[in-house]
Design a protein around this motif. Structure first.
Motif, PDB file in Angstrom:
ATOM      1  N   ALA A   1      15.492 -42.196 -22.617  1.00  8.78           N
ATOM      2  CA  ALA A   1      14.479 -41.500 -21.825  1.00  8.78           C
ATOM      3  C   ALA A   1      13.176 -42.299 -21.771  1.00  8.78           C
ATOM      4  CB  ALA A   1      14.215 -40.113 -22.403  1.00  8.78           C
TER       5      ALA A   1
ATOM      6  N   GLY B   1      14.013 -34.913 -19.734  1.00  4.21           N
ATOM      7  CA  GLY B   1      12.750 -35.532 -20.090  1.00  4.21           C
ATOM      8  C   GLY B   1      11.712 -34.539 -20.577  1.00  4.21           C
TER       9      GLY B   1
ATOM     10  N   VAL C   1       7.547 -39.217 -18.585  1.00  2.00           N
ATOM     11  CA  VAL C   1       8.691 -38.692 -19.343  1.00  2.00           C
ATOM     12  C   VAL C   1       9.154 -37.362 -18.761  1.00  2.00           C
ATOM     13  CG1 VAL C   1       9.410 -37.731 -21.578  1.00  2.00           C
ATOM     14  CG2 VAL C   1       8.139 -39.881 -21.501  1.00  2.00           C
TER      15      VAL C   1
ATOM     16  N   ALA D   1      11.154 -43.775 -18.526  1.00  7.22           N
ATOM     17  CA  ALA D   1       9.763 -43.401 -18.270  1.00  7.22           C
ATOM     18  C   ALA D   1       8.896 -44.638 -18.046  1.00  7.22           C
ATOM     19  CB  ALA D   1       9.217 -42.584 -19.445  1.00  7.22           C
TER      20      ALA D   1
ATOM     21  N   VAL E   1      11.847 -37.602 -16.083  1.00 10.58           N
ATOM     22  CA  VAL E   1      13.147 -38.203 -16.391  1.00 10.58           C
ATOM     23  C   VAL E   1      14.220 -37.127 -16.334  1.00 10.58           C
ATOM     24  CG1 VAL E   1      14.530 -39.289 -18.205  1.00 10.58           C
ATOM     25  CG2 VAL E   1      12.188 -40.058 -17.796  1.00 10.58           C
TER      26      VAL E   1
END
Length: 406
Positions: A325, A209, A198, A329, A201
């Motif tokens: 997001a 992210g 994450v 991920a 991102v």
């Protein structure tokens, strides 16, 4: 006289003015009355669902008369102009909408027609279908049918129906699956890999992210619902430099849309799910989560109202934002075979993973239910298929018993 009747039917989107001894009110007029009585008693999400159900029922309760608008216009007129509160002024509606609602007011069947089993069956059939004519999910059917049941009860209570039209109609809805699919549950290694992904991102400067790492971590390490974690404020957190911390939850920020909230904002401000207004829930935070939340506060600060997680403009993080997001991920963290699987397909699956992990770790179900904000009954029903550890323990005990007779 004809003009006067039409004007009365169209007034206030067709709500009939009835007195003693008058003929039965039509369904459309009753639906408007029911919505007005119901609106202030339910949450924004339920308002949206009620609106959707009333649109479906109303279209099923229309006679086949000349001048029927097309289905798209009918739904738009009912959903955006008729079944919302406060009710918009019909004079500000586009001409095609005004004509459509005038036709609905004239073509709507009497409320008493629901007592005809054939009519009631046609209504129930309409609640089974989506807009494209395909069968809706069982949970969607159940919610729509509940709106019909509540409306019928209200009509009987108000003396507008002399009997329950559903009593003599045999109608079954497919049972919904209440148990969590074990395939969505991630293990601790997979969870950490996803949280790490994450942070990659989006670009580093925009930090699209990185802003959300702590948000997703709250779902996994603390078992928080998305609407709970987006409402967490720093003053409600105890984030020590070492060891376990805690957060006191007292509010949620569910995404429902401006049309359904009293504030006119996309996120409603509500109390905790299935709890009295003003109630709180204290949730322990493991050291790994405490560290991530401290890092988020140090890096990005807080929103104006103290919220720990917020978008670039300081607003509430929307579900579409964190959903997008999360899917990015998954593409980074999972191999092709797992990307195609249901594993952690939604952010909410992180909460499922958390509760499953706690139960398999041997934590008392009462404690798990308290942390999660669920009843023990719901907890054990939903996560029965995910209790891998208990299955292994049970297998060992059964095997030991059988071996005694070898």
């Amino acid at each position: 006289m004809v003009r006067a009747v039409r004007e009365a039917a169209a007034d206030d989107f067709g709500r009939a003015k009835r007195g003693r001894g008058s003929v039965s009110v039509n369904w459309y007029a009753f639906a408007l009355e029911y919505l007005e009585a119901r609106w202030g008693q339910v949450a924004a999400k339920t308002r949206n669902e009620t609106n959707d159900a009333l649109c479906s029922i109303t279209r099923a309760m229309l006679r086949k008369t000349r001048g029927r608008p097309n289905d798209e216009l009918l739904r738009r007129a009912l959903r955006n102009w008729a079944f919302v509160m406060p009710r918009p002024d019909v004079r500000t509606a586009p001409a095609e909408v005004r004509l459509a609602l005038d036709w609905v007011a004239r073509a709507s069947r009497p409320l008493d027609d629901l007592l005809d089993p054939a009519v009631m069956r046609s209504v129930l059939q309409a609640l089974r279908l989506k807009q494209d004519g395909t069968i809706a999910a069982a949970e969607t059917q159940r919610r729509k049918r509940m709106t019909l049941v509540n409306a019928v009860r209200y009509a009987i209570e108000q003396g507008q129906l002399r009997a329950d039209p559903l009593a003599n109609v045999s109608w079954r809805i497919t049972e919904t699956t209440k148990q969590v699919d074990p395939r969505v549950v991630v293990n601790p290694v997979q969870a950490r890999n996803l949280l790490w992904a994450v942070s990659y991102v989006g670009g580093f400067e925009r930090a699209r992210g990185r802003r959300l790492v702590g948000l997703f971590a709250g779902m996994y390490y603390a078992g928080l619902r998305p609407a709970e974690v987006v409402a967490v404020t720093l003053p409600d957190c105890d984030l020590p430099a070492e060891g376990w911390g805690s957060v006191v939850l007292h509010a949620t920020r569910p995404f429902v849309g401006k049309k359904w909230t009293d504030s006119g904002r996309t996120h409603d401000l509500r109390g905790l799910k299935s709890r009295p207004p003003g109630d709180t829930r204290t949730v322990p935070l493991p050291p790994e989560l405490v560290s991530l939340w401290r890092e988020s506060a140090d890096t990005f600060g807080t929103a104006g109202d103290g919220r720990l997680f917020f978008n670039e403009k300081g607003g509430i993080v929307g579900s579409t934002t964190y959903d997008r997001a999360w899917h990015e991920a998954r593409e980074l963290a999972l191999p092709p075979d797992l990307r195609a699987s249901p594993l952690a397909a939604r952010p909410y699956d992180l909460r499922h993973s958390a509760l499953s992990t706690w139960l398999n770790a041997g934590v008392d179900p009462t404690e798990v239910a308290e942390r999660a904000g669920n009843s023990i009954e719901v907890l054990m029903t939903r996560y029965a298929k995910c209790l891998y550890g208990r299955q292994v323990l049970a297998n060992k005990r059964i095997g030991a018993l059988l071996n005694e007779y070898d």
